[in-house]
Design a protein around this motif. Structure first.
Motif, mmCIF file in Angstrom:
data_model
loop_
_atom_site.group_PDB
_atom_site.id
_atom_site.type_symbol
_atom_site.label_atom_id
_atom_site.label_comp_id
_atom_site.label_asym_id
_atom_site.label_seq_id
_atom_site.Cartn_x
_atom_site.Cartn_y
_atom_site.Cartn_z
ATOM 1 N N ALA A 42 0.836 -1.210 0.000
ATOM 2 C CA ALA A 42 0.000 0.000 0.000
ATOM 3 C C ALA A 42 0.868 1.256 0.000
ATOM 4 C CB ALA A 42 -0.938 -0.008 1.206
ATOM 5 N N LEU A 43 1.876 1.294 0.858
ATOM 6 C CA LEU A 43 2.720 2.484 0.957
ATOM 7 C C LEU A 43 3.538 2.694 -0.314
ATOM 8 C CD1 LEU A 43 3.782 2.116 4.684
ATOM 9 C CD2 LEU A 43 2.089 3.709 3.726
ATOM 10 N N GLU A 44 3.970 1.604 -0.928
ATOM 11 C CA GLU A 44 4.669 1.702 -2.223
ATOM 12 C C GLU A 44 3.747 2.322 -3.261
ATOM 13 O OE1 GLU A 44 7.623 1.336 -5.086
ATOM 14 O OE2 GLU A 44 7.871 0.857 -2.971
ATOM 15 N N ALA A 45 2.515 1.825 -3.341
ATOM 16 C CA ALA A 45 1.550 2.338 -4.317
ATOM 17 C C ALA A 45 1.195 3.797 -4.054
ATOM 18 C CB ALA A 45 0.287 1.476 -4.298
ATOM 19 N N LEU A 46 1.211 4.194 -2.793
ATOM 20 C CA LEU A 46 0.892 5.578 -2.437
ATOM 21 C C LEU A 46 2.089 6.510 -2.591
ATOM 22 C CD1 LEU A 46 -1.263 4.821 0.717
ATOM 23 C CD2 LEU A 46 -2.090 5.704 -1.491
ATOM 24 N N GLY A 47 3.254 5.953 -2.959
ATOM 25 C CA GLY A 47 4.440 6.762 -3.186
ATOM 26 C C GLY A 47 5.172 7.171 -1.917
ATOM 27 N N VAL A 48 4.945 6.477 -0.830
ATOM 28 C CA VAL A 48 5.644 6.796 0.417
ATOM 29 C C VAL A 48 7.060 6.236 0.336
ATOM 30 C CG1 VAL A 48 5.665 6.455 2.923
ATOM 31 C CG2 VAL A 48 3.476 6.778 1.721
ATOM 32 N N PRO A 49 8.075 7.091 0.499
ATOM 33 C CA PRO A 49 9.445 6.595 0.395
ATOM 34 C C PRO A 49 9.774 5.614 1.525
ATOM 35 C CG PRO A 49 9.416 8.973 0.856
ATOM 36 C CD PRO A 49 8.004 8.520 0.743
ATOM 37 N N PRO A 50 10.682 4.683 1.281
ATOM 38 C CA PRO A 50 11.017 3.659 2.288
ATOM 39 C C PRO A 50 11.372 4.238 3.658
ATOM 40 C CG PRO A 50 12.009 3.073 0.203
ATOM 41 C CD PRO A 50 11.425 4.451 0.030
ATOM 42 N N GLU A 51 12.077 5.361 3.690
ATOM 43 C CA GLU A 51 12.500 5.935 4.973
ATOM 44 C C GLU A 51 11.335 6.498 5.795
ATOM 45 O OE1 GLU A 51 13.204 9.129 1.803
ATOM 46 O OE2 GLU A 51 13.541 6.969 1.972
ATOM 47 N N ASN A 52 10.161 6.625 5.176
ATOM 48 C CA ASN A 52 8.985 7.138 5.898
ATOM 49 C C ASN A 52 7.930 6.064 6.160
ATOM 50 O OD1 ASN A 52 9.725 9.820 3.961
ATOM 51 N ND2 ASN A 52 9.531 10.098 6.163
#
Length: 145
Positions: A42-52
């Motif tokens: 989900a976070l990948e799809a939402l564009g959240v960078p790995p560090e966040n």
């Protein structure tokens, strides 16, 4: 009019602290939104960078009756004693030595998951049933009651 309640924890490691409180309360990690099978997806799809991706986490009562606990990363550490704390009702309906045995067993279980035991308060009838003060892995106080 009633309101839903969410309890928010400021912390350094939302994933670890949410896992501790899920264990302590019999809660579960909140499921990811929509059709996503994991939070990473989900976070990948939402564009959240790995560090966040560990900036927040939440746990929920699987029965749907308890409040949601939300954990948010903040830069500063814990500064002082909590003015509000959770009481984990680990011995409902028990009294005396049976109550304290149940609280001791729960304290041992939670210490194995990263909690710290602070102090035991003996029963003092008629008003006090006895309890154990603990801290979670980031030092937030709570009581086994």
């Amino acid at each position: 009019m009633t309101r839903d309640v969410q309890i928010t924890f400021d912390c350094a490691d939302p994933a670890a602290l949410s896992a501790f409180w899920a264990e302590a309360l019999g809660y579960e990690l909140q499921k990811p939104p929509g059709d996503f099978t994991s939070w990473d997806e989900a976070l990948e799809a939402l564009g959240v960078p790995p560090e966040n991706r560990n900036d927040a986490s939440a746990v929920v009562d699987p029965a749907g009756s308890g409040p949601r606990l939300f954990f948010q990363r903040v830069p500063e550490g814990k500064q002082a004693k909590n003015r509000v704390h959770l009481d984990v009702r680990a011995a409902p309906g028990l009294e005396g030595e049976d109550r304290m045995k149940a609280l001791e067993a729960e304290a041992e279980r939670l210490v194995a998951h990263g909690a710290t035991r602070v102090q035991r308060f003996e029963p003092a009838p008629p008003m006090q049933s006895g309890h154990i003060v603990m801290t979670d892995p980031e030092g937030n106080e709570f009581c086994l009651d």
